[in-house]
Design an enzyme around this catalytic site. Structure first.
Site, PDB file in Angstrom:
ATOM      1  N   PHE A 181      57.973  45.289 134.304  1.00 51.58           N
ATOM      2  CA  PHE A 181      56.914  45.574 133.340  1.00 51.58           C
ATOM      3  C   PHE A 181      56.501  44.300 132.615  1.00 51.58           C
ATOM      4  O   PHE A 181      57.231  43.314 132.557  1.00 51.58           O
ATOM      5  CB  PHE A 181      57.344  46.660 132.342  1.00 51.58           C
ATOM      6  CG  PHE A 181      58.408  46.241 131.357  1.00 51.58           C
ATOM      7  CD1 PHE A 181      58.067  45.729 130.111  1.00 51.58           C
ATOM      8  CD2 PHE A 181      59.757  46.380 131.669  1.00 51.58           C
ATOM      9  CE1 PHE A 181      59.041  45.357 129.199  1.00 51.58           C
ATOM     10  CE2 PHE A 181      60.739  46.014 130.764  1.00 51.58           C
ATOM     11  CZ  PHE A 181      60.378  45.501 129.522  1.00 51.58           C
ATOM     12  N   CYS A 182      55.274  44.347 132.084  1.00 51.61           N
ATOM     13  CA  CYS A 182      54.720  43.244 131.313  1.00 51.61           C
ATOM     14  C   CYS A 182      53.661  43.822 130.385  1.00 51.61           C
ATOM     15  O   CYS A 182      53.575  45.039 130.222  1.00 51.61           O
ATOM     16  CB  CYS A 182      54.139  42.172 132.233  1.00 51.61           C
ATOM     17  SG  CYS A 182      52.855  42.787 133.337  1.00 51.61           S
ATOM     18  N   THR A 183      52.844  42.992 129.797  1.00 53.82           N
ATOM     19  CA  THR A 183      51.892  43.473 128.794  1.00 53.82           C
ATOM     20  C   THR A 183      50.855  44.418 129.384  1.00 53.82           C
ATOM     21  O   THR A 183      50.678  45.540 128.923  1.00 53.82           O
ATOM     22  CB  THR A 183      51.193  42.284 128.111  1.00 53.82           C
ATOM     23  OG1 THR A 183      52.178  41.405 127.592  1.00 53.82           O
ATOM     24  CG2 THR A 183      50.277  42.763 126.996  1.00 53.82           C
TER      25      THR A 183
END
Length: 248
Positions: A181-183
């Site tokens: 996951f990331c922004t």
């Protein structure tokens, strides 16, 4: 909250970037928009703020390009534009990984929707009973703003450090389901492809990243805020600014 903020990206071969830069620069300035658009051979990355009418107009312009017809911006609101100026920039990559063999346009890793991920985290395993590991692909200063409970992060300063750290820890994921996951989804998209390439068996990327997760299911299993690359600094699970200083 009269300002609409959008972010979106797409991995797609972009020819004619100089002409596209000139056209988008002129249109954005005319519409009074602020923010950044990155153009690279591998695609486009967009962060813009403006009135609803201006945002609707630029999204229509972008989608009129057949290469970008399916762009799906993520939206949030703020009282003021969180950017100081408008820039359209040419880059080598829209997110720098320094691994040209990783080409999301040629095929994505499987993605997991926010609602499905929440169910997995609620029940403590995926639907086949495997432990779920949340793998944070963001940089250390972003992680400091908040993240998923018990997520793994490598304390990296820049995303190009991620592949080497991943290779060192590849054995940690045997028999587990890994969700990167990331922004907003762009980094975890590249990260998930790379994990597949080095033999991590069961890999997903969080569709739309943290911001889409907030939009669809709120802050379940998440602590703190999500760092964003503008004057808001971080937003909460309600996608409202938590406050902070201006960067850049």
């Amino acid at each position: 909250m009269s300002i609409v903020n959008i972010s979106c990206y797409k991995f797609v071969t972009l020819a004619g970037r100089e002409a596209l830069k000139a056209d988008l620069s002129a249109r954005c300035l005319k519409l009074g928009l602020k923010g950044t658009i990155l153009l690279a051979p591998e695609g486009i990355n967009v962060f813009l703020a403006g009135t609803r009418a201006a945002i609707d107009a630029i999204v229509a312009v972008l989608r009129a390009d057949p290469r970008l017809a399916d762009l799906e911006p993520k939206l949030s609101l703020s009282a003021e534009a969180p950017f100081k100026r408008m820039r359209v920039r040419l880059k080598k990559e829209i997110i720098t990984m320094k691994m040209p063999v990783v080409r999301p346009e040629e095929g994505r890793a499987p993605a997991v929707a926010a609602a499905t991920l929440k169910r997995w985290l609620d029940q403590g395993c995926d639907d086949e009973g495997r432990p779920v590991v949340m793998l944070d692909t963001r940089n250390d200063y972003e992680v400091a703003a908040g993240g998923f409970e018990n997520a793994v992060d490598y304390g990296i300063g820049v995303f190009s450090e991620f592949p080497a750290e991943l290779r060192r820890h590849r054995a940690d994921y045997a028999g587990k389901t890994v969700v990167s996951f990331c922004t907003g989804g762009i980094r975890c998209e590249k990260a998930a492809i790379h994990m597949q390439e080095i033999g991590v068996e069961r890999v997903y990327q969080l569709e739309g990243g943290i911001l889409k997760y907030f939009e669809e299911v709120g802050g379940a299993h998440y602590r703190g805020g999500c760092f964003v690359f503008d004057a808001r600094e971080a937003v909460g699970a309600d996608l409202q600014p938590l406050g902070g200083r201006v960067h850049g």
